[in-house]
Design a protein around this motif. Sequence first.
Motif, PDB file in Angstrom:
ATOM      1  N   LYS A 156       0.599  -1.435  -0.094  1.00  0.00           N
ATOM      2  CA  LYS A 156       0.257   0.022  -0.099  1.00  0.00           C
ATOM      3  C   LYS A 156       0.719   1.519  -0.028  1.00  0.00           C
ATOM      4  O   LYS A 156       0.337   2.195  -0.805  1.00  0.00           O
ATOM      5  N   ILE A 202       3.499  -5.143  -7.135  1.00  0.00           N
ATOM      6  CA  ILE A 202       4.037  -3.435  -6.866  1.00  0.00           C
ATOM      7  C   ILE A 202       4.188  -3.018  -8.325  1.00  0.00           C
ATOM      8  O   ILE A 202       3.294  -1.942  -9.875  1.00  0.00           O
ATOM      9  N   THR A 227      -0.681   1.522 -14.375  1.00  0.00           N
ATOM     10  CA  THR A 227      -1.543   3.007 -13.760  1.00  0.00           C
ATOM     11  C   THR A 227      -1.122   3.308 -15.586  1.00  0.00           C
ATOM     12  O   THR A 227      -1.317   4.457 -15.896  1.00  0.00           O
ATOM     13  N   GLU A 272       3.779   1.441  -1.522  1.00  0.00           N
ATOM     14  CA  GLU A 272       4.631   1.541  -2.712  1.00  0.00           C
ATOM     15  C   GLU A 272       3.853   2.201  -3.667  1.00  0.00           C
ATOM     16  O   GLU A 272       4.380   2.048  -4.711  1.00  0.00           O
ATOM     17  N   SER A 273       2.533   1.314  -3.788  1.00  0.00           N
ATOM     18  CA  SER A 273       1.580   1.563  -4.927  1.00  0.00           C
ATOM     19  C   SER A 273      -0.170   1.800  -4.306  1.00  0.00           C
ATOM     20  O   SER A 273      -0.291   1.900  -3.294  1.00  0.00           O
ATOM     21  N   THR A 274      -0.458   1.898  -5.239  1.00  0.00           N
ATOM     22  CA  THR A 274      -2.537   1.804  -5.251  1.00  0.00           C
ATOM     23  C   THR A 274      -2.992   0.450  -5.592  1.00  0.00           C
ATOM     24  O   THR A 274      -3.958   0.585  -5.139  1.00  0.00           O
ATOM     25  N   PHE A 275      -1.913  -0.927  -5.090  1.00  0.00           N
ATOM     26  CA  PHE A 275      -2.542  -2.117  -5.611  1.00  0.00           C
ATOM     27  C   PHE A 275      -3.823  -2.042  -4.463  1.00  0.00           C
ATOM     28  O   PHE A 275      -3.668  -1.766  -3.529  1.00  0.00           O
ATOM     29  N   ASN A 276      -4.817  -2.912  -5.127  1.00  0.00           N
ATOM     30  CA  ASN A 276      -6.011  -2.942  -4.749  1.00  0.00           C
ATOM     31  C   ASN A 276      -6.703  -4.486  -4.728  1.00  0.00           C
ATOM     32  O   ASN A 276      -7.632  -4.771  -3.538  1.00  0.00           O
ATOM     33  N   ASN A 302       1.054  -3.187 -10.514  1.00  0.00           N
ATOM     34  CA  ASN A 302       0.168  -1.747 -10.452  1.00  0.00           C
ATOM     35  C   ASN A 302       0.743  -0.761 -11.037  1.00  0.00           C
ATOM     36  O   ASN A 302      -0.282  -0.096 -11.876  1.00  0.00           O
ATOM     37  N   ASN A 303       1.772  -0.097 -11.473  1.00  0.00           N
ATOM     38  CA  ASN A 303       2.372   0.640 -12.006  1.00  0.00           C
ATOM     39  C   ASN A 303       2.503   0.317 -13.095  1.00  0.00           C
ATOM     40  O   ASN A 303       2.134   1.988 -14.175  1.00  0.00           O
TER      41      ASN A 303
END
Length: 284
Positions: free
Chosen positions: A49, A272, A279, A51-55, A275-276
């Motif tokens: 969380k 991560i 995005t 390091e990223s907006t991964f959910n 996610n990046n």
Amino acid sequence: YLCVQGPVVYVTGWIMEQIGGKNGLQFFSKIVFLLLFIGTIIFIIKIIKAESTFNSWVVFSILFFYLFFEPLKGNLDMIFASFFLISGYYYLFYSSIKYKEGLSGLLLSMTLLTKMTSLFLVLFIIGIYLLDWINKSKSNSLKDNIIFILQKKKMYVLIFSFLLPILLLFIFKPYLYHYLITIQLLWAQYGLTFIGAMVHFLNPLNIFYVPNYALVLFLITINVYGLILYKKRIFIFCIPAIITFLNILRATSANYYYFLPALMFLLMGLLIFLNNYCTEHKKI
């Protein structure tokens, strides 16, 4: 005597036996395992969380249970080491509590006193912290960097709290210290040579473990690419993961289990990275 553990495992076992007796030892071991397993998951989620907006936590849970539950089940030493290592890393780099360096140093020290084979990862984490301070000094002079670091009280707190449990063990239980250092280091997987590891890896009898290694190589590749592309701290753990992986290529499940703490960092890196990457491409 080949499979030796640090004093944390024996002390924990003694405490559980005092509470529940020999009959309750297995029950308490399972409870402690589940608590540590859940605790490790919580700290990994906190790091991801940060390091990223991964959910997509359903995806994460499936991956984590697939990779770690079975090899960790029944191995109280390794789940202890993994919990101490991940939580120590979290507090050192992501927490905002006042004495985070002291807490992190103690947790990293407990990692070693649980499993000496975590030595390289522990030293690597402390090394990254030192490099962070060097970057903050904004100087190209080695002398200036050393002076800058020596002026930071936080660094002394980290080193002192890390060494304190080890020194206390040496003073009050020297036989345990000798046992931990001489025996565990002797049989630590990091002592294997690269050539010897490759011989074991190429052995046709080891074909049943190829899926494990294929997955590890995939995760290492993703993390290396992530380090080049995004230059985030979490991806730099591909370096100790590569070294550790080369040193445990004797393809047996027992040796693979020594790689699990490094594998946790690779899994964090994968999520991560995804996610990046997703995005970025959504923006495009």
